[in-house]
Design a protein around this motif. Structure first.
Motif, PDB file in Angstrom:
ATOM      1  N   GLN A   1       0.802  -1.220   0.000  1.00 53.54           N
ATOM      2  CA  GLN A   1       0.000   0.000   0.000  1.00 53.54           C
ATOM      3  C   GLN A   1       0.836   1.272   0.000  1.00 53.54           C
ATOM      4  O   GLN A   1       1.850   1.375   0.689  1.00 53.54           O
ATOM      5  N   VAL A   2       0.389   2.256  -0.782  1.00 52.60           N
ATOM      6  CA  VAL A   2       0.940   3.616  -0.817  1.00 52.60           C
ATOM      7  C   VAL A   2      -0.225   4.539  -0.485  1.00 52.60           C
ATOM      8  O   VAL A   2      -1.228   4.541  -1.210  1.00 52.60           O
ATOM      9  N   LEU A   3      -0.109   5.322   0.585  1.00 52.31           N
ATOM     10  CA  LEU A   3      -1.285   6.036   1.084  1.00 52.31           C
ATOM     11  C   LEU A   3      -0.902   7.229   1.956  1.00 52.31           C
ATOM     12  O   LEU A   3       0.138   7.230   2.605  1.00 52.31           O
ATOM     13  N   ASP A   4      -1.774   8.235   1.961  1.00 53.53           N
ATOM     14  CA  ASP A   4      -1.707   9.297   2.958  1.00 53.53           C
ATOM     15  C   ASP A   4      -2.530   8.816   4.147  1.00 53.53           C
ATOM     16  O   ASP A   4      -3.763   8.902   4.149  1.00 53.53           O
ATOM     17  N   ASN A   5      -1.860   8.284   5.152  1.00 58.56           N
ATOM     18  CA  ASN A   5      -2.566   7.689   6.289  1.00 58.56           C
ATOM     19  C   ASN A   5      -3.416   8.689   7.058  1.00 58.56           C
ATOM     20  O   ASN A   5      -4.434   8.312   7.662  1.00 58.56           O
ATOM     21  N   GLU A   6      -3.012   9.942   7.062  1.00 58.00           N
ATOM     22  CA  GLU A   6      -3.707  10.939   7.876  1.00 58.00           C
ATOM     23  C   GLU A   6      -5.034  11.369   7.267  1.00 58.00           C
ATOM     24  O   GLU A   6      -5.974  11.707   7.992  1.00 58.00           O
ATOM     25  N   ARG A   7      -5.131  11.347   5.932  1.00 58.79           N
ATOM     26  CA  ARG A   7      -6.301  11.936   5.288  1.00 58.79           C
ATOM     27  C   ARG A   7      -7.145  10.959   4.477  1.00 58.79           C
ATOM     28  O   ARG A   7      -8.322  11.224   4.261  1.00 58.79           O
ATOM     29  N   HIS A   8      -6.565   9.869   4.007  1.00 59.21           N
ATOM     30  CA  HIS A   8      -7.359   8.958   3.184  1.00 59.21           C
ATOM     31  C   HIS A   8      -8.135   7.981   4.067  1.00 59.21           C
ATOM     32  O   HIS A   8      -7.560   7.376   4.981  1.00 59.21           O
ATOM     33  N   PRO A   9      -9.420   7.790   3.803  1.00 57.61           N
ATOM     34  CA  PRO A   9     -10.239   6.926   4.664  1.00 57.61           C
ATOM     35  C   PRO A   9      -9.799   5.464   4.700  1.00 57.61           C
ATOM     36  O   PRO A   9     -10.121   4.746   5.661  1.00 57.61           O
ATOM     37  N   ASP A  10      -9.087   5.007   3.676  1.00 58.87           N
ATOM     38  CA  ASP A  10      -8.643   3.615   3.649  1.00 58.87           C
ATOM     39  C   ASP A  10      -7.802   3.251   4.870  1.00 58.87           C
ATOM     40  O   ASP A  10      -7.780   2.090   5.285  1.00 58.87           O
ATOM     41  N   ALA A  11      -7.109   4.232   5.428  1.00 63.77           N
ATOM     42  CA  ALA A  11      -6.233   3.972   6.572  1.00 63.77           C
ATOM     43  C   ALA A  11      -7.014   3.459   7.776  1.00 63.77           C
ATOM     44  O   ALA A  11      -6.472   2.719   8.611  1.00 63.77           O
ATOM     45  N   LYS A  12      -8.293   3.839   7.856  1.00 67.12           N
ATOM     46  CA  LYS A  12      -9.109   3.449   9.012  1.00 67.12           C
ATOM     47  C   LYS A  12     -10.046   2.299   8.667  1.00 67.12           C
ATOM     48  O   LYS A  12     -10.795   1.827   9.526  1.00 67.12           O
ATOM     49  N   GLN A  13     -10.018   1.846   7.430  1.00 67.55           N
ATOM     50  CA  GLN A  13     -10.838   0.719   7.025  1.00 67.55           C
ATOM     51  C   GLN A  13     -10.017  -0.568   7.115  1.00 67.55           C
ATOM     52  O   GLN A  13      -8.862  -0.564   7.503  1.00 67.55           O
ATOM     53  N   GLY A  14     -10.616  -1.672   6.720  1.00 66.29           N
ATOM     54  CA  GLY A  14      -9.900  -2.932   6.848  1.00 66.29           C
ATOM     55  C   GLY A  14      -9.810  -3.344   8.307  1.00 66.29           C
ATOM     56  O   GLY A  14     -10.644  -2.972   9.133  1.00 66.29           O
ATOM     57  N   ARG A  15      -8.765  -4.099   8.642  1.00 67.19           N
ATOM     58  CA  ARG A  15      -8.599  -4.611  10.004  1.00 67.19           C
ATOM     59  C   ARG A  15      -7.196  -4.319  10.516  1.00 67.19           C
ATOM     60  O   ARG A  15      -6.205  -4.632   9.843  1.00 67.19           O
ATOM     61  N   ASP A  16      -7.110  -3.728  11.680  1.00 76.53           N
ATOM     62  CA  ASP A  16      -5.835  -3.551  12.384  1.00 76.53           C
ATOM     63  C   ASP A  16      -4.771  -2.855  11.543  1.00 76.53           C
ATOM     64  O   ASP A  16      -3.589  -3.182  11.612  1.00 76.53           O
ATOM     65  N   GLY A  17      -5.191  -1.913  10.710  1.00 81.42           N
ATOM     66  CA  GLY A  17      -4.221  -1.152   9.923  1.00 81.42           C
ATOM     67  C   GLY A  17      -3.741  -1.845   8.665  1.00 81.42           C
ATOM     68  O   GLY A  17      -2.730  -1.439   8.093  1.00 81.42           O
ATOM     69  N   ASN A  18      -4.459  -2.895   8.207  1.00 75.95           N
ATOM     70  CA  ASN A  18      -3.966  -3.638   7.053  1.00 75.95           C
ATOM     71  C   ASN A  18      -4.225  -2.945   5.713  1.00 75.95           C
ATOM     72  O   ASN A  18      -4.030  -3.540   4.656  1.00 75.95           O
ATOM     73  N   ARG A  19      -4.636  -1.671   5.789  1.00 75.53           N
ATOM     74  CA  ARG A  19      -4.740  -0.863   4.563  1.00 75.53           C
ATOM     75  C   ARG A  19      -3.900   0.409   4.675  1.00 75.53           C
ATOM     76  O   ARG A  19      -4.029   1.317   3.858  1.00 75.53           O
ATOM     77  N   THR A  20      -3.048   0.476   5.669  1.00 73.27           N
ATOM     78  CA  THR A  20      -2.193   1.650   5.834  1.00 73.27           C
ATOM     79  C   THR A  20      -0.941   1.515   4.974  1.00 73.27           C
ATOM     80  O   THR A  20      -0.612   0.435   4.490  1.00 73.27           O
ATOM     81  N   ALA A  21      -0.240   2.625   4.800  1.00 74.83           N
ATOM     82  CA  ALA A  21       0.958   2.649   3.956  1.00 74.83           C
ATOM     83  C   ALA A  21       1.983   1.628   4.430  1.00 74.83           C
ATOM     84  O   ALA A  21       2.276   1.521   5.623  1.00 74.83           O
ATOM     85  N   GLY A  22       2.514   0.872   3.470  1.00 79.62           N
ATOM     86  CA  GLY A  22       3.533  -0.131   3.767  1.00 79.62           C
ATOM     87  C   GLY A  22       2.982  -1.508   4.040  1.00 79.62           C
ATOM     88  O   GLY A  22       3.738  -2.486   4.056  1.00 79.62           O
ATOM     89  N   SER A  23       1.670  -1.608   4.238  1.00 80.75           N
ATOM     90  CA  SER A  23       1.072  -2.905   4.562  1.00 80.75           C
ATOM     91  C   SER A  23       0.869  -3.740   3.314  1.00 80.75           C
ATOM     92  O   SER A  23       0.899  -3.247   2.184  1.00 80.75           O
ATOM     93  N   LEU A  24       0.657  -5.039   3.524  1.00 77.07           N
ATOM     94  CA  LEU A  24       0.189  -5.914   2.466  1.00 77.07           C
ATOM     95  C   LEU A  24      -1.313  -5.678   2.410  1.00 77.07           C
ATOM     96  O   LEU A  24      -2.060  -6.161   3.259  1.00 77.07           O
ATOM     97  N   TYR A  25      -1.756  -4.942   1.413  1.00 78.03           N
ATOM     98  CA  TYR A  25      -3.101  -4.371   1.386  1.00 78.03           C
ATOM     99  C   TYR A  25      -4.213  -5.391   1.652  1.00 78.03           C
ATOM    100  O   TYR A  25      -4.372  -6.374   0.940  1.00 78.03           O
ATOM    101  N   ASP A  26      -4.960  -5.128   2.723  1.00 76.61           N
ATOM    102  CA  ASP A  26      -6.156  -5.856   3.128  1.00 76.61           C
ATOM    103  C   ASP A  26      -5.898  -7.317   3.495  1.00 76.61           C
ATOM    104  O   ASP A  26      -6.845  -8.083   3.701  1.00 76.61           O
ATOM    105  N   LEU A  27      -4.643  -7.705   3.608  1.00 75.80           N
ATOM    106  CA  LEU A  27      -4.334  -9.104   3.852  1.00 75.80           C
ATOM    107  C   LEU A  27      -3.641  -9.370   5.186  1.00 75.80           C
ATOM    108  O   LEU A  27      -3.788 -10.456   5.747  1.00 75.80           O
ATOM    109  N   GLN A  28      -2.877  -8.402   5.679  1.00 80.47           N
ATOM    110  CA  GLN A  28      -2.105  -8.666   6.898  1.00 80.47           C
ATOM    111  C   GLN A  28      -1.930  -7.392   7.716  1.00 80.47           C
ATOM    112  O   GLN A  28      -1.651  -6.324   7.171  1.00 80.47           O
ATOM    113  N   LYS A  29      -2.070  -7.542   9.012  1.00 82.59           N
ATOM    114  CA  LYS A  29      -1.777  -6.440   9.924  1.00 82.59           C
ATOM    115  C   LYS A  29      -0.294  -6.104   9.826  1.00 82.59           C
ATOM    116  O   LYS A  29       0.549  -7.004   9.813  1.00 82.59           O
TER     117      LYS A  29
END
Length: 259
Positions: free
Chosen positions: A145-173
């Motif tokens: 994932q590549v994301l603006d964690n502070e402003r993009h809603p994806d950062a707060k979706q998913g589970r345990d931050g698995n959509r935040t920047a640097g994560s394996l998107y939607d697959l792993q905390k």
């Protein structure tokens, strides 16, 4: 030639020449670390960091988009929305499609720097299978994932931050939370895929570690948005993609070496 003398009886012993030749033969035939063989147990592979690696290959020369094309549009000129700006690949506006490497990669180590606009979203996708039956790169390739964690809603979706920047998107905390720098600042990412195992790093911190196939991988997929997606994560080789998610994003200093 060395001789052995026994003082008690004055006997001098000369070791057979065959012993010396045998020792030399064993030394020359000993397994090499560079060959990827564990010298203490030939059936066990050497750790990844000891394996002989390929040479670094520059994927972006800082001036042109040579070596890249828009997904499903190989051979066509890259639209002006993917540009080169001050030594970086810059997506100025969305709607054109993901940019992918001409070449495919299996086991590799990738280094890349990225910068996202405020409120922006993008991603680095690997093992992309380019086929008209799949309309988008993310239908087959997992995403860092590549994301603006502070402003993009994806950062707060998913589970345990698995959509935040640097994560394996939607697959792993994420292994490490909060590794990303704010929007507008450069982040250095590293992705290592080797023999069914993957590691992701952001700004020197490990953010993900996972298998790319097998029961554990299948369980991760079954618990994600990708459940039931035909072709997702099924390919051991493929293109590397930079995602067009409709937001401005920059990429630079891109290099790769095959493992």
């Amino acid at each position: 030639m060395n001789y052995l003398r026994f003082p008690a009886n004055g006997i001098t012993f000369r070791p057979p020449l065959t012993l010396g030749l045998l020792a030399l033969t064993l030394t020359l035939n000993a397994p090499s670390v560079d060959a990827g063989i564990n010298p203490h147990n030939p059936s066990v592979a050497q750790p990844t960091h000891l394996l002989k690696k390929g040479k670094w290959e520059t994927l972006f020369d800082g001036k042109t988009l040579s070596g890249w094309h828009v997904y499903l549009k190989e051979g066509q000129p890259v639209t002006e929305k993917w540009t080169v700006d001050d030594g970086a690949i810059h997506l100025t506006a969305g709607g054109v499609g993901d940019l992918v490497t001409n070449k495919e990669y299996g086991n590799f180590e990738l280094e890349i720097e990225w910068k996202i606009a405020e409120g922006g979203n993008s991603g680095i996708i690997f093992h992309v299978h380019e086929d008209p039956q799949f309309k988008a790169t993310y239908q087959t390739g997992p995403e860092m994932q590549v994301l603006d964690n502070e402003r993009h809603p994806d950062a707060k979706q998913g589970r345990d931050g698995n959509r935040t920047a640097g994560s394996l998107y939607d697959l792993q905390k994420p292994v490490t939370l909060g590794a990303a720098k704010p929007a507008g600042e450069w982040n250095k990412a590293r992705l290592v895929i080797n023999n069914g195992k993957a590691e992701q790093y952001l700004n020197g911190k490990k953010t993900a570690e996972y298998p790319t196939s097998g029961p554990e991988w299948d369980k991760m997929v079954s618990e994600s948005k990708f459940k039931g997606w035909e072709g997702f994560g099924k390919y051991a080789t493929g293109h590397i993609a930079l995602q067009d998610h409709g937001n401005k994003v920059w990429y630079r200093n891109i290099r790769i070496r095959e493992l």
